[in-house]
Design a protein around this motif. Structure first.
Motif, PDB file in Angstrom:
ATOM      1  N   ARG A 102      23.065 125.067  45.482  1.00  0.00           N
ATOM      2  CA  ARG A 102      23.165 126.385  46.119  1.00  0.00           C
ATOM      3  C   ARG A 102      23.279 126.241  47.639  1.00  0.00           C
ATOM      4  O   ARG A 102      24.089 126.917  48.284  1.00  0.00           O
ATOM      5  CB  ARG A 102      21.937 127.225  45.774  1.00  0.00           C
ATOM      6  N   LEU A 103      22.469 125.343  48.224  1.00  0.00           N
ATOM      7  CA  LEU A 103      22.531 125.125  49.672  1.00  0.00           C
ATOM      8  C   LEU A 103      23.888 124.564  50.090  1.00  0.00           C
ATOM      9  O   LEU A 103      24.428 124.919  51.138  1.00  0.00           O
ATOM     10  CB  LEU A 103      21.416 124.173  50.101  1.00  0.00           C
ATOM     11  N   PHE A 154      26.377 127.341  50.002  1.00  0.00           N
ATOM     12  CA  PHE A 154      26.148 128.223  51.154  1.00  0.00           C
ATOM     13  C   PHE A 154      26.702 127.583  52.423  1.00  0.00           C
ATOM     14  O   PHE A 154      27.324 128.259  53.257  1.00  0.00           O
ATOM     15  CB  PHE A 154      24.651 128.492  51.301  1.00  0.00           C
ATOM     16  N   GLU A 155      26.494 126.278  52.576  1.00  0.00           N
ATOM     17  CA  GLU A 155      26.971 125.562  53.755  1.00  0.00           C
ATOM     18  C   GLU A 155      28.488 125.621  53.857  1.00  0.00           C
ATOM     19  O   GLU A 155      29.048 125.726  54.955  1.00  0.00           O
ATOM     20  CB  GLU A 155      26.496 124.103  53.684  1.00  0.00           C
ATOM     21  N   THR A 202      30.336 128.022  52.464  1.00  0.00           N
ATOM     22  CA  THR A 202      30.686 129.446  52.284  1.00  0.00           C
ATOM     23  C   THR A 202      31.355 129.727  50.931  1.00  0.00           C
ATOM     24  O   THR A 202      31.908 130.807  50.733  1.00  0.00           O
ATOM     25  CB  THR A 202      31.600 129.967  53.417  1.00  0.00           C
ATOM     26  N   ASP A 260      29.866 130.220  48.207  1.00  0.00           N
ATOM     27  CA  ASP A 260      29.057 131.152  47.417  1.00  0.00           C
ATOM     28  C   ASP A 260      29.401 132.605  47.710  1.00  0.00           C
ATOM     29  O   ASP A 260      28.783 133.519  47.161  1.00  0.00           O
ATOM     30  CB  ASP A 260      27.568 130.910  47.678  1.00  0.00           C
ATOM     31  N   ARG A 261      30.388 132.814  48.559  1.00  0.00           N
ATOM     32  CA  ARG A 261      30.809 134.187  48.869  1.00  0.00           C
ATOM     33  C   ARG A 261      32.254 134.438  48.451  1.00  0.00           C
ATOM     34  O   ARG A 261      32.921 135.331  48.963  1.00  0.00           O
ATOM     35  CB  ARG A 261      30.633 134.441  50.375  1.00  0.00           C
ATOM     36  N   ALA A 317      27.437 134.914  44.731  1.00  0.00           N
ATOM     37  CA  ALA A 317      26.046 135.167  44.330  1.00  0.00           C
ATOM     38  C   ALA A 317      25.655 134.453  43.030  1.00  0.00           C
ATOM     39  O   ALA A 317      24.834 134.949  42.265  1.00  0.00           O
ATOM     40  CB  ALA A 317      25.803 136.671  44.179  1.00  0.00           C
ATOM     41  N   GLN A 333      20.723 141.640  49.280  1.00  0.00           N
ATOM     42  CA  GLN A 333      20.258 140.841  50.409  1.00  0.00           C
ATOM     43  C   GLN A 333      18.763 141.047  50.665  1.00  0.00           C
ATOM     44  O   GLN A 333      18.032 140.098  50.972  1.00  0.00           O
ATOM     45  CB  GLN A 333      21.058 141.183  51.670  1.00  0.00           C
ATOM     46  N   ARG A 367      16.802 139.180  47.963  1.00  0.00           N
ATOM     47  CA  ARG A 367      16.822 137.740  48.209  1.00  0.00           C
ATOM     48  C   ARG A 367      15.937 137.374  49.398  1.00  0.00           C
ATOM     49  O   ARG A 367      15.271 136.325  49.389  1.00  0.00           O
ATOM     50  CB  ARG A 367      18.255 137.268  48.467  1.00  0.00           C
ATOM     51  N   ASP A 424      12.709 134.895  49.497  1.00  0.00           N
ATOM     52  CA  ASP A 424      12.483 133.832  50.477  1.00  0.00           C
ATOM     53  C   ASP A 424      11.104 133.941  51.113  1.00  0.00           C
ATOM     54  O   ASP A 424      10.431 132.928  51.356  1.00  0.00           O
ATOM     55  CB  ASP A 424      13.558 133.883  51.574  1.00  0.00           C
TER      56      ASP A 424
END
Length: 375
Positions: A48-49, A52-53, A55, A57-58, A64, A135, A138, A142
């Motif tokens: 997941r990270l 995200f790094e 992009t 995941d978008r 998501a 958001q 989430r 966190d």
């Protein structure tokens, strides 16, 4: 892909491999099943990270995608810990409550992800995210992840530390090195707690840009954890599993004459000559629990299992060193014959019990013998 993203993907790859290896070994060592799942959960978080790094995941079907497993990793490690220390996992009492936070957030994320799949455009997906407060949910996840993992991680460290303190005197000498793996694992767990707590503090008290270095450092540490924890976890499942309580009676009168005689007779017959002898083996032979056997040894000798066995082995070596027929044998060969499994453990035990090294003892005995014969 950035260097940081590359490290994350390497963590994902090695995590997947380590998880599969541990899962394959779990048939013979059930505790590894939970360790494998924990490694998979950590791997999913790293994936997941990584998304995200980059992009990713978008975009498209990865929008998501529900890979967040931060609330799942430590509950699985908790189950692994329970199995390692020989406690059953009762889901209604010990295991299940710790999985509930992850289950709630994962269920929400999965439903949202499935709905987002049917939205044709990225704008439509973003609109859906606003409608579902995605958001904000989430972010709330966190916020609670740090305190949750800090509390459960502290419990795991305390549980393992207590177990080490309880069993360290009952593990055979040849497994002493394996026992040190516990201590290394505890160090890694403590460092993980520091990483989690640092992320938690940075999330609450620092600006996002200032918190980024702390978060990236913690994430790189998790990459290292994938391999190290998997390897160490596999290693210390080789330790014998004992159920020992610290409050068991240790008075001689608490045991029958038959139990005391059986123990002494077992060692007089040379049980200590078995280099793989451990508390479980002795317990099964006597027909007692490991707990009661450990207390019986303590009651009749005021020694723990390791010291009791080593005393018999050292005495056997001393007898052989004083026997002229064994003069042509090396000291180490005699030690191995008497049940010691390594030179280091033999010399350490001999020194502790006699105050001298084996060679010094042999030389002293020979000097005394010559002196006696010359009279």
């Amino acid at each position: 892909m950035s260097i940081f993203g590359t490290f994350l993907m390497l963590g994902v790859l090695q995590g997947a491999i380590m998880g599969v290896v541990l899962l394959a070994k779990s048939k013979s060592k059930p505790a590894l099943f939970y360790l494998a799942l924990a490694i998979f959960a950590l791997t999913a978080t790293l994936l997941r990270l990584s998304l995200f790094e980059s992009t990713l995941d978008r975009t498209g079907a990865l929008f998501a995608v529900p890979l967040a497993s931060d609330l799942l990793i430590l509950p699985l490690f908790w189950c692994f810990t329970l199995r390692v220390i020989n406690q059953e996992i009762t889901l209604s009492r010990r295991g299940l409550p710790w999985f509930l936070p992850w289950f709630v957030f994962f269920s929400y994320s999965l439903v949202f992800y499935l709905l987002a799949l049917f939205e044709p455009t990225l704008n439509a997906k973003n609109t859906l995210a606003l409608d579902w407060e995605y958001q904000n949910i989430r972010q709330f996840e966190d916020y609670i992840t740090g305190p949750f993992n800090t509390v459960l991680g502290s419990i795991i460290v305390w549980k393992l530390f207590s177990h080490i303190h309880l069993i360290k005197d009952w593990v055979p000498d040849h497994l002493n090195e394996r026992l040190k793996i516990y201590q290394i694992f505890l160090l890694m767990a403590s460092l993980a707690l520091i990483a989690v707590f640092s992320q938690f503090l940075s999330l609450y008290f620092l600006e996002r840009t200032n918190a980024a270095p702390i978060n990236k450092t913690a994430q790189l540490f998790y990459v290292a954890m994938v391999y190290v924890v998997g390897f160490l976890g596999y290693q210390f499942t080789a330790l014998p599993r004992f159920k020992l309580d610290s409050d068991v009676a240790q008075e001689v009168d608490a045991f029958t004459n038959e139990e005391k005689t059986s123990l002494k007779s077992l060692f007089e017959r040379g049980a200590y000559l078995d280099p793989n002898l451990n508390l479980n083996t002795v317990s099964r032979t006597l027909g007692l629990s490991a707990n009661k056997t450990s207390s019986l040894i303590k009651a009749i000798s005021n020694k723990n299992f390791r010291a009791y066995v080593n005393e018999h082995r050292v005495n056997a070596v001393k007898d052989k060193l004083q026997d002229a027929e064994n003069a042509h044998y090396s000291i180490l060969s005699l030690a191995l014959e008497c049940g010691f499994k390594s030179e280091a453990s033999f010399y350490r035990a001999f020194k502790e019990l006699t105050g001298s090294s084996p060679s010094e003892f042999k030389k002293l005995h020979q000097t005394q013998k010559v002196s006696f014969e010359s009279r």
